[in-house]
Write an enzyme that holds these catalytic residues in place. Structure first.
Site, PDB file in Angstrom:
ATOM      1  CB  CYS A  82     -89.108  37.552  97.677  1.00 43.83           C
ATOM      2  SG  CYS A  82     -90.538  37.705  96.608  1.00 43.83           S
ATOM      3  CE1 TYR A 355     -84.444  53.521  74.809  1.00 43.98           C
ATOM      4  CE2 TYR A 355     -84.634  55.659  75.896  1.00 43.98           C
ATOM      5  CZ  TYR A 355     -83.895  54.751  75.170  1.00 43.98           C
ATOM      6  OH  TYR A 355     -82.607  55.055  74.805  1.00 43.98           O
ATOM      7  CD  GLU A 376     -90.716  50.260  73.046  1.00 42.21           C
ATOM      8  OE1 GLU A 376     -90.061  49.212  72.930  1.00 42.21           O
ATOM      9  OE2 GLU A 376     -90.588  51.046  74.014  1.00 42.21           O
ATOM     10  CG  ASP A 425     -89.620  54.301  82.094  1.00 43.61           C
ATOM     11  OD1 ASP A 425     -88.637  53.830  82.698  1.00 43.61           O
ATOM     12  OD2 ASP A 425     -90.793  53.939  82.321  1.00 43.61           O
ATOM     13  CB  CYS A 452     -86.197  49.861  86.469  1.00 44.58           C
ATOM     14  SG  CYS A 452     -85.430  49.288  84.940  1.00 44.58           S
TER      15      CYS A 452
END
Length: 494
Positions: A82, A355, A376, A425, A452
């Site tokens: 973090c 994906y 996938e 994705d 992402c």
């Protein structure tokens, strides 16, 4: 011997940068600094020199920036997980929003519509449904420990005044045991964790109990250099409906040690619904090619996700030890809802879900369209997808395993129908250029790109901009306290 660069005194930290770092200037060069905040005045130890930039770490704070807050976690600044706990959440969100826009405009040179504000996470902490810990006999020791034992020399100093930073050291002969996270950039050093605020209890209680049991019973912790030791990894997964999975990874099979340990864990934590173990005799930590053995309970846990359509029952997903599922369950539902809203399905569409993983997105939109085809690479994920489709009484999804470059060809499209919408994705690396070219060749009406990594997303979108117009953009914060962010982009035929 590593070269030691001169210390830079009273440097101003100017702004936030990519990958959770901040920016300063040393002479004419940009310098990237972790765990710093705009407004800090610091002394820096340069750690790397490159032609275009520098990297450094803070060794002393003269002044703390006004936007700082006190990190919640005692391990902040040592654990690399973090990196933004010292920043208020609204500052984190604003930077993530700006980062996604910058990537799309500067890397992809893309024309954007008005960008929808980033969707914040409902929870800043305790949002993860999976954590994986490492057993190690090479524990990273904190400054306080090293001051008392004098087993090493300090690399520098940092103060605690609201920063949460600890001094950093290189142990010479660290033979202590740890159950925690790898120190960033050091494959052989593990930080022993007291409390992690990313996963709800009993996650911490289980980890601490397992370590205490191992120490009291003289079970050896793994040595990643010599490849000796009994205990390797501990995986804890939970769900929003109260299921709890614990997987212990051992380096070799010894039932006289394994069975008593797992029995004790089961007795201490009867709320565990799936207790399993893996024997990993390989040199790497991955378990995807290994058998998972059930000790107690079910070989899976179950997660539920609200259906996209009002009035429909929630979707149920069985999650095994090796299954992929978004690690922020609540925000995953929001992410898929935004994607479905963007696509604005009419009910007669053929949709390809590239994906697809365990088929979560495919099944989320299935009842809003005519047919979904999921592809996938990981075969076990496709098996999970097929199982979950049966559980959810979904019969208009077909799932296929294979390399996207080879599966998504003209013959495949002829066999399964030309898609009206393609959802993609991909992993952080983005899509192979051949996959992008094939999507353009298929020429669907809409492309929904969930990513992402907005940098690789921008690279891929740049290949499409001649043929498609970006009509909607929204970032979704799946991982508070980190620099990571998901981004949803809708493309429609130009």
């Amino acid at each position: 011997m590593r070269k030691k660069y001169p210390i830079q005194v009273e440097v101003n930290i100017e702004k936030l940068a990519a990958e959770g770092k901040a920016i300063a200037h040393v002479g004419e060069k940009v310098c990237f600094v972790p765990f710093a905040a705009p407004g800090d005045v610091v002394d820096l130890q340069i750690t790397k020199k490159r032609k275009q930039f520098l990297e450094a770490k803070v060794i002393k704070y003269h002044k703390l920036g006004e936007i700082r807050r006190t990190p919640k976690c005692e391990h902040f600044g040592v654990c690399g997980g973090c990196k933004w706990q010292h920043l208020p959440y609204d500052i984190q969100l604003a930077h993530k929003q700006q980062t996604t826009v910058d990537h799309l405009q500067r890397i992809g040179h893309l024309e954007l519509p008005e960008v929808t504000p980033i969707l914040k996470s409902e929870s800043e902490y305790l949002y993860r449904n999976k954590l994986e810990y490492t057993f190690s006999n090479r524990r990273w020791r904190t400054a306080e420990e090293m001051d008392s034992t004098r087993h090493c020399e300090p690399l520098g100093e940092a103060i605690h005044n609201g920063t949460g930073l600890l001094r950093s050291y290189l142990p010479r002969n660290d033979d202590g045991n740890a159950l925690g996270f790898h120190i960033q950039g050091m494959f052989d050093k593990v930080l022993d964790i007291n409390v992690c605020y990313l996963q709800d209890e009993p996650s911490n209680a289980i980890r601490l109990f397992v370590k205490d049991y191992a120490v009291k019973n003289n079970l050896s912790f793994y040595d990643v250099k010599s490849h000796e030791g009994f205990l390797r990894n501990l995986i804890i997964r939970n769900t929003t409906v109260g299921n709890l999975m614990v997987v212990v990874v051992f380096a070799y099979n010894d039932e006289t040690l394994i069975n008593p340990m797992l029995s004790t864990i089961q007795q201490r934590f009867p709320e565990i619904t799936s207790l399993m173990y893996v024997v990993n005799e390989k040199l790497n930590d991955t378990i995807f090619d290994l058998d998972v053995r059930l000790f107690h309970g079910n070989p899976y846990i179950t997660e539920e996700m609200p259906a996209y359509q009002n009035g429909q029952p929630s979707l149920k997903f069985r999650i095994g030890a090796k299954s992929f599922y978004q690690t922020n369950s609540v925000q995953a539902s929001n992410l898929y809802r935004i994607g479905a809203d963007f696509a604005n399905f009419k009910g007669d569409e053929i949709v390809y879900d590239l994906y697809t993983g365990a088929g979560t997105i495919a099944q989320y939109v299935a009842k809003s369209v005519k047919k979904v085809v999921g592809i996938e690479y990981v075969e076990s994920a496709i098996e999970d997808a097929k199982t979950n489709a049966k559980i959810n009484n979904i019969d208009n999804c077909d799932f296929f395993a294979g390399d996207m470059v080879h599966v998504l060809n003209d013959d495949f499209v002829k066999a399964h129908g030309k898609p009206d919408v393609i959802i993609t994705d991909p992993p952080r690396a983005g899509m192979h250029e051949k996959v992008v070219r094939q999507i353009l060749n298929i020429n669907p009406e809409k492309i929904l790109y969930i990513s992402c990594n907005s940098a690789t997303q921008a690279r891929d979108l740049a290949l499409m901009k001649e043929f498609y117009t970006i009509t909607k953009v929204q970032a979704v914060d799946m991982f508070p306290q980190t620099h990571h962010v998901e981004n949803v982009v809708l493309l429609e035929k130009a």
